[in-house]
Design an enzyme around this catalytic site. Structure first.
Site, mmCIF file in Angstrom:
data_model
loop_
_atom_site.group_PDB
_atom_site.id
_atom_site.type_symbol
_atom_site.label_atom_id
_atom_site.label_comp_id
_atom_site.label_asym_id
_atom_site.label_seq_id
_atom_site.Cartn_x
_atom_site.Cartn_y
_atom_site.Cartn_z
ATOM 1 N N ASP A 80 68.810 111.432 50.532
ATOM 2 C CA ASP A 80 67.428 111.596 50.616
ATOM 3 C C ASP A 80 67.337 113.298 51.448
ATOM 4 O OD1 ASP A 80 64.204 110.549 49.771
ATOM 5 O OD2 ASP A 80 64.584 112.220 51.183
ATOM 6 N N ILE A 81 66.501 114.201 50.855
ATOM 7 C CA ILE A 81 66.589 115.361 51.635
ATOM 8 C C ILE A 81 65.831 115.275 52.909
ATOM 9 C CG2 ILE A 81 64.598 116.269 50.454
ATOM 10 C CD1 ILE A 81 66.077 119.062 49.954
ATOM 11 N N ASN B 46 58.823 103.097 44.870
ATOM 12 C CA ASN B 46 57.456 103.326 44.998
ATOM 13 C C ASN B 46 56.947 103.536 43.571
ATOM 14 O OD1 ASN B 46 57.315 103.263 47.869
ATOM 15 N ND2 ASN B 46 58.071 105.204 47.959
ATOM 16 N N GLY C 206 52.865 106.102 46.878
ATOM 17 C CA GLY C 206 53.734 106.771 47.639
ATOM 18 C C GLY C 206 54.965 107.367 46.628
ATOM 19 N N GLN C 207 54.647 107.384 45.338
ATOM 20 C CA GLN C 207 55.623 108.077 44.468
ATOM 21 C C GLN C 207 55.378 109.390 44.600
ATOM 22 O OE1 GLN C 207 55.961 106.371 40.390
ATOM 23 N NE2 GLN C 207 57.817 107.596 40.087
ATOM 24 N N SER C 208 56.261 110.409 44.599
ATOM 25 C CA SER C 208 56.075 111.715 44.642
ATOM 26 C C SER C 208 56.994 112.461 43.628
ATOM 27 C CB SER C 208 56.320 112.405 45.821
ATOM 28 O OG SER C 208 57.771 112.177 46.464
ATOM 29 N N HIS D 50 63.238 105.626 40.946
ATOM 30 C CA HIS D 50 64.290 105.840 41.978
ATOM 31 C C HIS D 50 64.186 104.663 42.833
ATOM 32 C CE1 HIS D 50 60.899 108.290 42.992
ATOM 33 N NE2 HIS D 50 61.185 107.961 44.175
ATOM 34 N N HIS E 221 64.849 103.814 46.840
ATOM 35 C CA HIS E 221 65.378 104.118 48.169
ATOM 36 C C HIS E 221 66.048 103.068 48.810
ATOM 37 C CE1 HIS E 221 61.927 107.545 48.586
ATOM 38 N NE2 HIS E 221 61.544 106.852 47.875
HETATM 39 P P1 5GP Z 1 59.133 109.010 46.338
HETATM 40 O O1 5GP Z 1 58.096 109.762 47.431
HETATM 41 O O2 5GP Z 1 58.705 109.237 45.016
HETATM 42 O O3 5GP Z 1 59.181 107.449 46.571
HETATM 43 O O4 5GP Z 1 60.544 109.371 46.856
HETATM 44 C C1 5GP Z 1 60.971 110.679 46.354
HETATM 45 C C2 5GP Z 1 62.079 110.988 47.472
HETATM 46 O O5 5GP Z 1 62.730 112.024 46.856
HETATM 47 C C3 5GP Z 1 61.454 111.491 48.751
HETATM 48 O O6 5GP Z 1 61.850 110.529 49.660
HETATM 49 C C4 5GP Z 1 61.765 112.774 49.103
HETATM 50 O O7 5GP Z 1 62.402 113.133 50.287
HETATM 51 C C5 5GP Z 1 63.059 112.877 48.129
HETATM 52 N N1 5GP Z 1 63.505 114.370 47.713
HETATM 53 C C6 5GP Z 1 62.508 115.122 47.007
HETATM 54 N N2 5GP Z 1 62.819 116.515 46.676
HETATM 55 C C7 5GP Z 1 64.099 115.998 46.836
HETATM 56 C C8 5GP Z 1 65.528 117.113 46.664
HETATM 57 O O8 5GP Z 1 65.253 118.059 46.100
HETATM 58 N N3 5GP Z 1 66.650 116.511 46.898
HETATM 59 C C9 5GP Z 1 66.808 115.483 47.687
HETATM 60 N N4 5GP Z 1 67.851 115.186 47.764
HETATM 61 N N5 5GP Z 1 65.880 114.448 47.673
HETATM 62 C C10 5GP Z 1 64.744 114.973 47.451
#
Ligand code: 5GP
Ligand code: ZN
Length: 112
Positions: free
Chosen positions: A30-31, A85, A91-93, A98, A100
């Protein structure tokens, strides 16, 4: 999907720090890590979230959990949390399924 961030990572259009890859899934770091180890494991097929897993596409979910077991063992991680999420309020962005994988610190419960 052409405008999906994680599909672009799978296609190599956006770079990622890969931990594992096979024909069905990709694991990468994760970034914005929320724990000392924070991996994302994603299917190569675009599935929007764990809210739309069906008998037709669910095999990859079982495969991803096999990969999580193997990969964490290879990384020497025996205690970890797996989170998916589903939906913005949860919390899904990124709207590509995916998981975590968080490890390396004590976790609290319930999650925020
Ligand atoms: P969500 O918020 O949908 O559960 O998780 C999305 C995850 O993707 C977040 O933890 C966010 O830090 C990660 N993320 C978003 N953009 C990038 C990216 O460009 N590269 C990587 N490696 N992770 C990303
Ligand atoms: Zn996608």
């Amino acid at each position: 999907m052409s405008d999906c961030l994680f599909c672009k990572i799978i296609a190599g259009e956006i770079p990622s720090n890969k931990a594992y890859e096979d024909g069905q899934c990709l694991a990468f770091y994760d970034i914005d890590p929320q724990a000392p180890t924070h991996l994302l494991v994603i299917p190569k097929e675009h599935i929007p979230s764990c809210g739309v897993v069906t008998p037709e596409n669910s095999a990859v979910v079982a495969h991803i959990f096999e990969v999580i077991s193997r990969l964490t063992a290879q990384l020497g991680i025996s205690q970890f949390r797996v989170v998916s999420n589903c939906g913005e309020a949860a919390g899904q962005s990124v709207p590509h399924l995916h998981f975590h994988v968080l490890a390396g610190r004590d976790m609290t419960w319930p999650p925020g």
